[in-house]
Design a protein around this motif. Structure first.
Motif, PDB file in Angstrom:
ATOM      1  N   MET A 107       0.817  -1.217   0.000  1.00  0.00           N
ATOM      2  CA  MET A 107       0.000   0.000   0.000  1.00  0.00           C
ATOM      3  C   MET A 107       0.852   1.268   0.000  1.00  0.00           C
ATOM      4  SD  MET A 107      -2.757  -0.869   2.941  1.00  0.00           S
ATOM      5  CE  MET A 107      -3.481  -2.476   3.112  1.00  0.00           C
ATOM      6  N   VAL A 108       2.148   1.130   0.280  1.00  0.00           N
ATOM      7  CA  VAL A 108       3.017   2.294   0.457  1.00  0.00           C
ATOM      8  C   VAL A 108       2.999   3.239  -0.746  1.00  0.00           C
ATOM      9  CG1 VAL A 108       5.420   3.048   0.769  1.00  0.00           C
ATOM     10  CG2 VAL A 108       4.462   1.234   2.198  1.00  0.00           C
ATOM     11  N   PRO A 109       3.125   2.751  -1.977  1.00  0.00           N
ATOM     12  CA  PRO A 109       3.134   3.712  -3.094  1.00  0.00           C
ATOM     13  C   PRO A 109       1.883   4.589  -3.144  1.00  0.00           C
ATOM     14  CG  PRO A 109       3.907   1.571  -3.831  1.00  0.00           C
ATOM     15  CD  PRO A 109       3.380   1.382  -2.429  1.00  0.00           C
ATOM     16  N   ARG A 110       0.721   4.008  -2.925  1.00  0.00           N
ATOM     17  CA  ARG A 110      -0.492   4.829  -2.995  1.00  0.00           C
ATOM     18  C   ARG A 110      -0.605   5.747  -1.798  1.00  0.00           C
ATOM     19  NH1 ARG A 110      -5.665   0.714  -2.465  1.00  0.00           N
ATOM     20  NH2 ARG A 110      -6.847   2.647  -2.286  1.00  0.00           N
ATOM     21  N   LEU A 111      -0.149   5.314  -0.617  1.00  0.00           N
ATOM     22  CA  LEU A 111      -0.170   6.191   0.551  1.00  0.00           C
ATOM     23  C   LEU A 111       0.804   7.354   0.385  1.00  0.00           C
ATOM     24  CD1 LEU A 111      -0.419   3.576   3.447  1.00  0.00           C
ATOM     25  CD2 LEU A 111      -2.162   5.243   2.786  1.00  0.00           C
ATOM     26  N   LEU A 112       2.009   7.066  -0.099  1.00  0.00           N
ATOM     27  CA  LEU A 112       2.998   8.136  -0.293  1.00  0.00           C
ATOM     28  C   LEU A 112       2.547   9.121  -1.361  1.00  0.00           C
ATOM     29  CD1 LEU A 112       6.426   6.258   0.007  1.00  0.00           C
ATOM     30  CD2 LEU A 112       5.280   7.721   1.703  1.00  0.00           C
ATOM     31  N   ALA A 113       1.937   8.609  -2.419  1.00  0.00           N
ATOM     32  CA  ALA A 113       1.424   9.509  -3.464  1.00  0.00           C
ATOM     33  C   ALA A 113       0.355  10.427  -2.886  1.00  0.00           C
ATOM     34  CB  ALA A 113       0.860   8.701  -4.629  1.00  0.00           C
ATOM     35  N   MET A 129       0.023  11.266   0.322  1.00  0.00           N
ATOM     36  CA  MET A 129       0.661  12.175   1.283  1.00  0.00           C
ATOM     37  C   MET A 129       1.313  13.350   0.563  1.00  0.00           C
ATOM     38  SD  MET A 129       2.362   9.521   3.957  1.00  0.00           S
ATOM     39  CE  MET A 129       1.687   9.455   5.596  1.00  0.00           C
ATOM     40  N   GLY A 130       1.835  13.096  -0.627  1.00  0.00           N
ATOM     41  CA  GLY A 130       2.440  14.163  -1.410  1.00  0.00           C
ATOM     42  C   GLY A 130       1.437  15.195  -1.901  1.00  0.00           C
ATOM     43  N   GLU A 151      -7.498   8.686   0.743  1.00  0.00           N
ATOM     44  CA  GLU A 151      -6.873   7.413   0.367  1.00  0.00           C
ATOM     45  C   GLU A 151      -7.030   6.387   1.491  1.00  0.00           C
ATOM     46  OE1 GLU A 151      -5.609   4.962  -2.364  1.00  0.00           O
ATOM     47  OE2 GLU A 151      -5.786   7.101  -2.765  1.00  0.00           O
ATOM     48  N   VAL A 152      -6.847   6.813   2.730  1.00  0.00           N
ATOM     49  CA  VAL A 152      -7.039   5.908   3.865  1.00  0.00           C
ATOM     50  C   VAL A 152      -8.482   5.423   3.905  1.00  0.00           C
ATOM     51  CG1 VAL A 152      -7.073   5.771   6.395  1.00  0.00           C
ATOM     52  CG2 VAL A 152      -5.118   6.819   5.224  1.00  0.00           C
ATOM     53  N   VAL A 188      -5.307  23.937  -2.935  1.00  0.00           N
ATOM     54  CA  VAL A 188      -3.886  23.740  -2.631  1.00  0.00           C
ATOM     55  C   VAL A 188      -3.691  23.113  -1.255  1.00  0.00           C
ATOM     56  CG1 VAL A 188      -3.036  25.508  -4.223  1.00  0.00           C
ATOM     57  CG2 VAL A 188      -3.656  26.148  -1.884  1.00  0.00           C
ATOM     58  N   ASP A 189      -4.778  22.604  -0.653  1.00  0.00           N
ATOM     59  CA  ASP A 189      -4.757  21.884   0.620  1.00  0.00           C
ATOM     60  C   ASP A 189      -4.113  22.696   1.741  1.00  0.00           C
ATOM     61  OD1 ASP A 189      -5.473  19.699   2.191  1.00  0.00           O
ATOM     62  OD2 ASP A 189      -3.494  18.782   1.984  1.00  0.00           O
ATOM     63  N   VAL A 190      -4.475  23.988   1.805  1.00  0.00           N
ATOM     64  CA  VAL A 190      -3.958  24.852   2.870  1.00  0.00           C
ATOM     65  C   VAL A 190      -4.889  24.830   4.066  1.00  0.00           C
ATOM     66  CG1 VAL A 190      -3.474  27.260   3.503  1.00  0.00           C
ATOM     67  CG2 VAL A 190      -2.657  26.345   1.332  1.00  0.00           C
ATOM     68  N   GLY A 191      -6.163  24.883   3.841  1.00  0.00           N
ATOM     69  CA  GLY A 191      -7.120  24.908   4.944  1.00  0.00           C
ATOM     70  C   GLY A 191      -8.522  24.799   4.410  1.00  0.00           C
TER      71      GLY A 191
END
Length: 179
Positions: A87-93, A95-96, A105-106, A159-162
């Motif tokens: 699952m790491v690649p999709r979680l890291l993507a 998170m980015g 994603e979770v 832009v995922d600021v708030g």
């Protein structure tokens, strides 16, 4: 038969949800983010998410509700189990792309694992205020301020600021941000 697990974080919401449930749900918490006022039945790490999902299934859990605040944990690559490692690649993507993308994603992973997602309002609708005006009357300037705030929040969200801001007299006085 449905069985609920609350994935609890900080704040009063998890406690209020547990109190509202006729049958005590399982209380689970991300390691390091245990909710005040509740003792988790199970703590888990993101690096062992697949094992946690299997544990929930073994407990007969069919529904999960995420409630309360958590911060993005630091991941330790040395403790990933093999199933979670896939699952790491999709979680890291995710998170980015920011916190919202990470949460989405979770949630998708939980759904793909067969769990129905429940919102806090579904469990305890009395915790959510009904529609209406709670602070006086709305005038023309208030409507303009609300429209301006809506545009600002849409830009912040992109832009995922708030996800909140305060506007008065056409001026943005505050925005939600990490600090």
């Amino acid at each position: 038969m449905t069985k609920l697990a609350i994935i609890a974080g900080a704040g009063g919401l998890p406690v209020a949800l547990v109190a509202a449930c006729p049958d005590r749900p399982l209380i689970c918490a991300l390691e390091g983010f245990a909710p005040a006022g509740l003792t988790p039945d199970q703590s888990f790490r993101v690096e062992r998410l697949a094992l946690f999902l299997r544990w929930l299934e073994d407990q007969g859990v069919t529904e999960v509700c995420f409630a309360g605040a958590v911060q993005r944990p630091r991941l330790d690559p040395s403790v990933f189990d093999p199933a979670t490692a896939t699952m790491v690649p999709r979680l890291l993507a995710a998170m980015g792309q920011g916190d919202d993308a990470t949460l989405r994603e979770v949630l998708a992973i939980f759904e793909e694992s067969g769990f129905a997602l429940k919102g806090a309002a579904e469990i305890a609708p009395q915790l959510v205020p009904g529609p209406g005006i709670y602070a006086g009357t709305i005038g023309p300037q208030d409507e303009k301020d609300a429209a301006r705030a809506e545009a600002i929040v849409a830009a912040l969200g992109a832009v995922d600021v708030g996800q909140a801001c305060v506007v008065a007299g056409g001026l943005c006085l505050a925005v939600e941000a990490l600090p």
